[in-house]
Design a protein around this motif. Structure first.
Motif, PDB file in Angstrom:
ATOM      1  N   ASP A 161       0.819  -1.223   0.000  1.00 38.50           N
ATOM      2  CA  ASP A 161       0.000   0.000   0.000  1.00 38.50           C
ATOM      3  C   ASP A 161       0.852   1.272   0.000  1.00 38.50           C
ATOM      4  OD1 ASP A 161      -2.339  -1.502   0.012  1.00 38.50           O
ATOM      5  OD2 ASP A 161      -2.440  -1.551   2.207  1.00 38.50           O
ATOM      6  N   GLY A 162       1.900   1.282  -0.795  1.00 39.71           N
ATOM      7  CA  GLY A 162       2.717   2.482  -0.923  1.00 39.71           C
ATOM      8  C   GLY A 162       3.620   2.768   0.257  1.00 39.71           C
ATOM      9  N   ARG A 163       3.767   1.801   1.139  1.00 40.08           N
ATOM     10  CA  ARG A 163       4.639   1.980   2.299  1.00 40.08           C
ATOM     11  C   ARG A 163       5.766   0.955   2.252  1.00 40.08           C
ATOM     12  NH1 ARG A 163       1.280   2.459   7.798  1.00 40.08           N
ATOM     13  NH2 ARG A 163       3.172   3.548   8.417  1.00 40.08           N
ATOM     14  N   LEU A 164       6.941   1.392   2.686  1.00 39.97           N
ATOM     15  CA  LEU A 164       8.108   0.524   2.742  1.00 39.97           C
ATOM     16  C   LEU A 164       8.300   0.050   4.177  1.00 39.97           C
ATOM     17  CD1 LEU A 164      10.624  -0.600   1.217  1.00 39.97           C
ATOM     18  CD2 LEU A 164      11.834   1.457   1.983  1.00 39.97           C
ATOM     19  N   PHE A 165       8.351  -1.261   4.356  1.00 41.83           N
ATOM     20  CA  PHE A 165       8.474  -1.859   5.682  1.00 41.83           C
ATOM     21  C   PHE A 165       9.821  -2.565   5.819  1.00 41.83           C
ATOM     22  CE2 PHE A 165       3.988  -1.554   4.801  1.00 41.83           C
ATOM     23  CZ  PHE A 165       3.393  -1.235   6.018  1.00 41.83           C
ATOM     24  N   THR A 166      10.384  -2.509   7.009  1.00 39.91           N
ATOM     25  CA  THR A 166      11.592  -3.260   7.326  1.00 39.91           C
ATOM     26  C   THR A 166      11.676  -3.443   8.836  1.00 39.91           C
ATOM     27  OG1 THR A 166      13.956  -3.459   6.766  1.00 39.91           O
ATOM     28  CG2 THR A 166      13.223  -1.330   7.614  1.00 39.91           C
ATOM     29  N   PRO A 167      12.234  -4.550   9.312  1.00 38.36           N
ATOM     30  CA  PRO A 167      12.335  -4.748  10.755  1.00 38.36           C
ATOM     31  C   PRO A 167      13.175  -3.672  11.436  1.00 38.36           C
ATOM     32  CG  PRO A 167      12.653  -6.824   9.599  1.00 38.36           C
ATOM     33  CD  PRO A 167      12.659  -5.744   8.558  1.00 38.36           C
ATOM     34  N   ALA A 168      12.754  -3.290  12.630  1.00 35.60           N
ATOM     35  CA  ALA A 168      13.516  -2.331  13.429  1.00 35.60           C
ATOM     36  C   ALA A 168      14.811  -2.986  13.915  1.00 35.60           C
ATOM     37  CB  ALA A 168      12.687  -1.864  14.621  1.00 35.60           C
ATOM     38  N   LEU A 169      15.803  -2.159  14.224  1.00 30.51           N
ATOM     39  CA  LEU A 169      17.097  -2.686  14.647  1.00 30.51           C
ATOM     40  C   LEU A 169      16.988  -3.526  15.913  1.00 30.51           C
ATOM     41  CD1 LEU A 169      19.444   0.376  13.959  1.00 30.51           C
ATOM     42  CD2 LEU A 169      18.976  -1.601  12.494  1.00 30.51           C
ATOM     43  N   ASP A 170      16.049  -3.188  16.806  1.00 29.32           N
ATOM     44  CA  ASP A 170      15.951  -3.959  18.044  1.00 29.32           C
ATOM     45  C   ASP A 170      15.291  -5.322  17.850  1.00 29.32           C
ATOM     46  OD1 ASP A 170      13.276  -3.294  17.788  1.00 29.32           O
ATOM     47  OD2 ASP A 170      13.167  -2.100  19.625  1.00 29.32           O
ATOM     48  N   CYS A 171      14.976  -5.674  16.616  1.00 31.78           N
ATOM     49  CA  CYS A 171      14.532  -7.037  16.316  1.00 31.78           C
ATOM     50  C   CYS A 171      15.721  -7.994  16.235  1.00 31.78           C
ATOM     51  CB  CYS A 171      13.773  -7.083  14.989  1.00 31.78           C
ATOM     52  SG  CYS A 171      12.169  -6.248  15.024  1.00 31.78           S
ATOM     53  N   GLY A 172      16.937  -7.451  16.378  1.00 29.05           N
ATOM     54  CA  GLY A 172      18.143  -8.247  16.219  1.00 29.05           C
ATOM     55  C   GLY A 172      18.716  -8.086  14.836  1.00 29.05           C
ATOM     56  N   VAL A 173      18.692  -6.841  14.345  1.00 29.22           N
ATOM     57  CA  VAL A 173      19.031  -6.557  12.954  1.00 29.22           C
ATOM     58  C   VAL A 173      20.335  -5.770  12.869  1.00 29.22           C
ATOM     59  CG1 VAL A 173      18.273  -5.299  10.893  1.00 29.22           C
ATOM     60  CG2 VAL A 173      16.614  -6.570  12.263  1.00 29.22           C
ATOM     61  N   LEU A 174      21.201  -6.179  11.949  1.00 33.06           N
ATOM     62  CA  LEU A 174      22.394  -5.407  11.654  1.00 33.06           C
ATOM     63  C   LEU A 174      21.991  -4.139  10.902  1.00 33.06           C
ATOM     64  CD1 LEU A 174      25.569  -5.372  11.568  1.00 33.06           C
ATOM     65  CD2 LEU A 174      25.339  -6.349   9.270  1.00 33.06           C
ATOM     66  N   ASP A 175      22.580  -3.025  11.296  1.00 32.11           N
ATOM     67  CA  ASP A 175      22.318  -1.743  10.623  1.00 32.11           C
ATOM     68  C   ASP A 175      23.105  -1.721   9.319  1.00 32.11           C
ATOM     69  OD1 ASP A 175      21.637   0.805   9.949  1.00 32.11           O
ATOM     70  OD2 ASP A 175      22.760   1.777  11.564  1.00 32.11           O
ATOM     71  N   GLY A 176      22.552  -2.363   8.293  1.00 31.96           N
ATOM     72  CA  GLY A 176      23.258  -2.546   7.044  1.00 31.96           C
ATOM     73  C   GLY A 176      23.557  -1.239   6.325  1.00 31.96           C
ATOM     74  N   VAL A 177      24.706  -1.192   5.680  1.00 34.57           N
ATOM     75  CA  VAL A 177      25.091  -0.015   4.905  1.00 34.57           C
ATOM     76  C   VAL A 177      24.114   0.210   3.758  1.00 34.57           C
ATOM     77  CG1 VAL A 177      26.875   0.904   3.368  1.00 34.57           C
ATOM     78  CG2 VAL A 177      27.518  -0.118   5.559  1.00 34.57           C
ATOM     79  N   MET A 178      23.739  -0.855   3.056  1.00 36.10           N
ATOM     80  CA  MET A 178      22.771  -0.709   1.969  1.00 36.10           C
ATOM     81  C   MET A 178      21.370  -0.474   2.525  1.00 36.10           C
ATOM     82  SD  MET A 178      22.490  -0.369  -1.235  1.00 36.10           S
ATOM     83  CE  MET A 178      24.225  -0.733  -1.547  1.00 36.10           C
ATOM     84  N   ARG A 179      21.082  -0.980   3.689  1.00 35.74           N
ATOM     85  CA  ARG A 179      19.793  -0.697   4.351  1.00 35.74           C
ATOM     86  C   ARG A 179      19.617   0.807   4.506  1.00 35.74           C
ATOM     87  NH1 ARG A 179      17.883   0.233   9.652  1.00 35.74           N
ATOM     88  NH2 ARG A 179      15.907  -0.830  10.183  1.00 35.74           N
ATOM     89  N   ARG A 180      20.658   1.481   4.954  1.00 39.12           N
ATOM     90  CA  ARG A 180      20.588   2.936   5.117  1.00 39.12           C
ATOM     91  C   ARG A 180      20.363   3.633   3.777  1.00 39.12           C
ATOM     92  NH1 ARG A 180      25.165   5.337   9.167  1.00 39.12           N
ATOM     93  NH2 ARG A 180      25.241   3.657  10.714  1.00 39.12           N
ATOM     94  N   GLU A 181      21.047   3.141   2.749  1.00 34.02           N
ATOM     95  CA  GLU A 181      20.892   3.751   1.426  1.00 34.02           C
ATOM     96  C   GLU A 181      19.434   3.677   0.964  1.00 34.02           C
ATOM     97  OE1 GLU A 181      23.314   5.321  -0.617  1.00 34.02           O
ATOM     98  OE2 GLU A 181      24.274   5.322   1.359  1.00 34.02           O
TER      99      GLU A 181
END
Length: 263
Positions: free
Chosen positions: A171-191
């Motif tokens: 529905d026009g929204r971009l979703f991704t898990p929050a960092l506190d889900c156990g996620v690496l703060d990826g360099v490409m994620r930031r891009e």
């Protein structure tokens, strides 16, 4: 280099690494990678490497192997150095830092995604650091092969892929898990997050069940080597796609100088 048999990275996984894309000898987003490496060192109480010296080390590895043209993966590894038997580090820590390189052709086409039984421990600080302890990711990838593995955390919500961050569009929204889900703060994620608004996407980071992926209009994974890669299949079901995913990936690739990765 010859690795000492008492190296703590070898024996205990005590250390960090970065995987950096090089295009024709140019280290793509190097400053972001070294920033993350230095932040990880600060958290692990390890001496932080000098940014310029580390850049030269990577460039030397490229030059020594003759890989100064084309698409190359530079693996930068920092270990806690040598230590005696047991868990305790010596009082004076002297890290071992080295760089290795290999050809990195861009993967062609889309990929499948399979939910692995191996869980990501979001309560562990290592889940948000790029440490040398990657055995859970190795096991998840083996379980999902030839697809990529989707890893849930111990609460059963989406965390990441075995070697990538996960995104989806609904529905026009971009979703991704929050960092506190156990996620690496990826360099490409930031891009991707930095460019979402330019593509008319609002962003929501949060805690999501795997059904959110199953019901999405488009799913893709990201890391520094693959850029943006569409997911065409999830847990046995074909996934739809949106041209927007290809446009986003091509735009990032062009802006980073990775012209070979665009169609």
């Amino acid at each position: 280099m010859t690795m000492p048999l008492d190296d703590r990275g070898l024996l205990l996984g005590d250390g960090l690494f970065e995987t950096i894309l090089a295009i024709d000898g140019d280290l793509v987003l190097f400053d972001r990678h070294i920033e993350r490496l230095r932040a990880g060192c600060a958290y692990l109480d390890l001496p932080r490497p000098d940014a310029e010296a580390t850049r030269k080390l990577c460039e030397l590895a490229l030059g020594d192997t003759g890989m100064t043209s084309g698409r190359v993966a530079v693996r930068l590894t920092l270990t806690a150095g040598s230590g005696g038997r047991g868990l305790d580090r010596p009082e004076a820590t002297e890290p071992h830092v080295f760089a290795t390189v290999s050809r990195a052709p861009r993967p062609e086409g889309s990929i499948g995604l399979w939910t692995a039984t191996v869980r990501r421990n979001q309560h562990s600080p290592t889940s948000r650091l790029k440490t040398l302890s990657y055995l859970d990711n190795v096991l998840a990838r083996r379980e999902a092969a030839p697809s990529e593995a989707l890893m849930l955390n111990t609460d059963g919500v989406v965390a990441c892929a075995a070697a990538a961050n996960v995104f989806w569009i609904t529905d026009g929204r971009l979703f991704t898990p929050a960092l506190d889900c156990g996620v690496l703060d990826g360099v490409m994620r930031r891009e991707v997050l930095n460019r979402a608004a330019a593509f008319g996407l609002s962003v929501r980071e949060g805690h999501f069940p795997p059904t959110a992926i199953a019901e999405a209009e488009a799913v893709f994974i990201t890391n520094s080597l693959i850029g943006v890669r569409r997911v065409h299949w999830f847990d046995g079901s074909d996934m739809p796609g949106l041209p927007l995913v290809q446009e986003l990936g091509d735009t990032i690739a062009r802006e980073l100088g990775d012209l070979s990765s665009t169609s």
